[in-house]
Design an enzyme around this catalytic site. Structure first.
Site, short mmCIF file in Angstrom:
data_model
loop_
_atom_site.label_atom_id
_atom_site.label_comp_id
_atom_site.label_asym_id
_atom_site.label_seq_id
_atom_site.Cartn_x
_atom_site.Cartn_y
_atom_site.Cartn_z
N ALA A 1 1.01 -1.10 0.30
CA ALA A 1 -0.08 -0.11 -0.56
C ALA A 1 0.70 1.28 -0.35
CB ALA A 1 -1.00 -0.21 1.64
N LYS A 2 0.97 2.78 0.00
CA LYS A 2 1.13 3.07 0.00
C LYS A 2 -0.32 4.44 0.07
CE LYS A 2 5.04 4.88 -0.20
NZ LYS A 2 6.85 3.96 0.41
#
Ligand code: NAD
Length: 427
Positions: free
Chosen positions: A115-116
């Site tokens: 994720a980011k």
């Protein structure tokens, strides 16, 4: 397959950085030979969230900040990835970085997907109080989409232990009890892990050391230039010096400093701690630009600032013998090709900077178990995990005759593909 590839070109996250991640993926997929449904699933994030954060500024006015969180793959476990505060943050950047996180976690055999997220802002121009309000509002808005079993944020560019403490506190206040396992990279006082702060930079140097062994080089005899003097680059410079290597240049956003005899790294750290950056430092050094740093004659060039630094324009001018990617995505696809032609190996980001997420994983495990390990144990476990990943990457590169980046991606894709094939597509 052609249809799927076409669909990618019209999706909202399709920016140049995302195309870079996709181009790398497509190339690796040709080598990885996984079923079509696996390739199709991995080409895009599973979920992307766009927010506008209303924030009261110190002068009493209100501003809205765009913010994003992208979750690429939850096949292997909760998603995991940093939160960055930067003016260039957009959906495509978060999607690319989320995809790279999936490969990084899989390569290190961590039970996570990628994720980011981030907030589009100039962190340097905001007060501590404003940053706290941005972070708390962001956390409140993210609350339904993050969680210790769901998605676990961490620091990234311009965010730090304090940012994570605000996130942990905001999330915990909403739950009604302390939830340290919601974020990693927290202060040790609230469940952070020893050695997390140093983990990414130290890991970069562990990978460089392993590469030197394979190349028949002695790390202590190498000269090194480090771009970026923050969490990753600053620690990497210190660790290189501790290993006996000569750090001839470092830089940050304000420019760089160079000394062919080797820099006094601790003094540079003390200067940055006092002045906020390397700007104005002149004692026994030559001032250089970031462009000049990249083109210096040296053995090891550590890229630890940000994405897209070595490109088709400057890849032909590099005069190092080895590139180590401490940052995410610092080498463009064309630059990769040019460096390969020139016989300069690139230690790829998903392996080289994986020390951070590996110790983040240790932090999460310690928080869940409420049982904490000492520094030596963490450092030893990190070295073991990075060595194991390095050896697998090196073997694939040798066996298949491909670059270290392709080898790392193929090894990572195989981990995710095996899980996806076992689980299948729901329903
Ligand atoms: P940071 O904000 O602590 O440091 C970034 C450094 O790069 C600072 O010295 C900054 O001045 C410098 N910089 C920024 N723009 C620059 C430019 N255009 N030219 C030269 N220097 C520039 O951030 P960080 O945590 O060290 O992250 C750096 C990179 O490493 C990012 O790509 C990040 O995604 C990646 N990364 C970080 C971690 C981590 O644990 N912190 C883990 C994996 C990857």
């Amino acid at each position: 397959m052609a249809k799927v590839a076409h669909a990618a070109s019209v999706l909202e996250w399709d920016t140049p950085l995302y195309q870079q991640a996709r181009t790398q993926l497509e190339h690796a997929l040709e080598l990885a030979e996984v079923p079509d449904f696996v390739s199709a699933r991995l080409r895009h994030p599973e979920r992307a969230l766009i927010l506008m954060l209303p924030v009261r500024m110190d002068d009493g006015t209100y501003r809205s900040f765009p913010a994003y969180r992208v979750q690429h793959s939850s096949v292997l476990g909760p998603t995991k990835g940093g939160i960055r505060y930067d003016e260039a943050v957009d959906l495509g950047e978060c999607a690319a970085l989320a995809m790279w996180m999936t490969w990084k976690c899989a390569l290190l055999r961590l039970p996570y997907g990628g994720a980011k997220g981030g907030v589009r802002c100039n962190a340097r121009g905001l007060s501590t109080a404003e940053l706290a309000r941005i972070t708390r509002r962001l956390t409140a808005e993210l609350a339904p989409f993050i969680g210790p079993e769901l998605d676990i944020p961490a620091p990234d560019m311009a965010t730090n232990e304090q940012t994570m403490a605000w996130m942990m506190d905001t999330y915990s206040m909403q739950k009604g009890y302390a939830v340290p396992e919601i974020v990693t990279g927290k202060p040790v006082s609230i469940g952070g892990s020893l050695f997390r702060h140093e983990a990414t930079g130290a890991g970069v140097v562990m990978v460089i050391a392993r590469a030197c062994e394979r190349l028949g080089w002695v790390l202590a005899a190498q000269s090194c230039a480090v771009q970026g003097f923050g969490n990753v680059g600053g620690i990497a410079a210190s660790e290189l010096r501790d290993e006996g290597a000569r750090v001839v240049a470092v830089s940050d956003i304000s420019g760089g400093v160079y000394s062919p005899e080797g820099l006094d790294v601790p003094t540079l750290h003390a200067y940055v701690a006092e002045h906020g950056s390397l700007e104005g430092y002149t004692k026994d050094v030559e001032r250089i630009t970031n462009e000049e740093l990249l083109e210096l004659e040296c053995d090891v060039l550590v890229l630890a600032a940000r994405e897209d630094q070595v490109t088709a324009e400057n890849a032909g001018k590099l005069r190092c013998r080895l590139v180590a990617e401490g940052a995410n995505g610092p080498t463009s696809v064309e630059a990769d090709r040019i460096l390969a032609e020139r016989g300069i190996p690139v230690l790829p980001d998903i392996l080289t900077n994986a020390g951070g997420v590996t110790v983040s994983y240790f932090e999460w495990v310690q928080d869940l178990g409420r049982l904490f390990w000492d520094r030596d144990e963490i450092r030893r476990r990190l070295a073991d995990q990075l060595s194991d990943a390095f050896d697998r990457v090196w073997s694939v590169a040798q066996e298949r005759g491909v670059s270290l980046r392709d080898a790392a991606l193929v090894a990572a894709i195989h981990e995710v593909a095996a899980a996806l094939e076992s689980r299948g597509i729901y329903p």
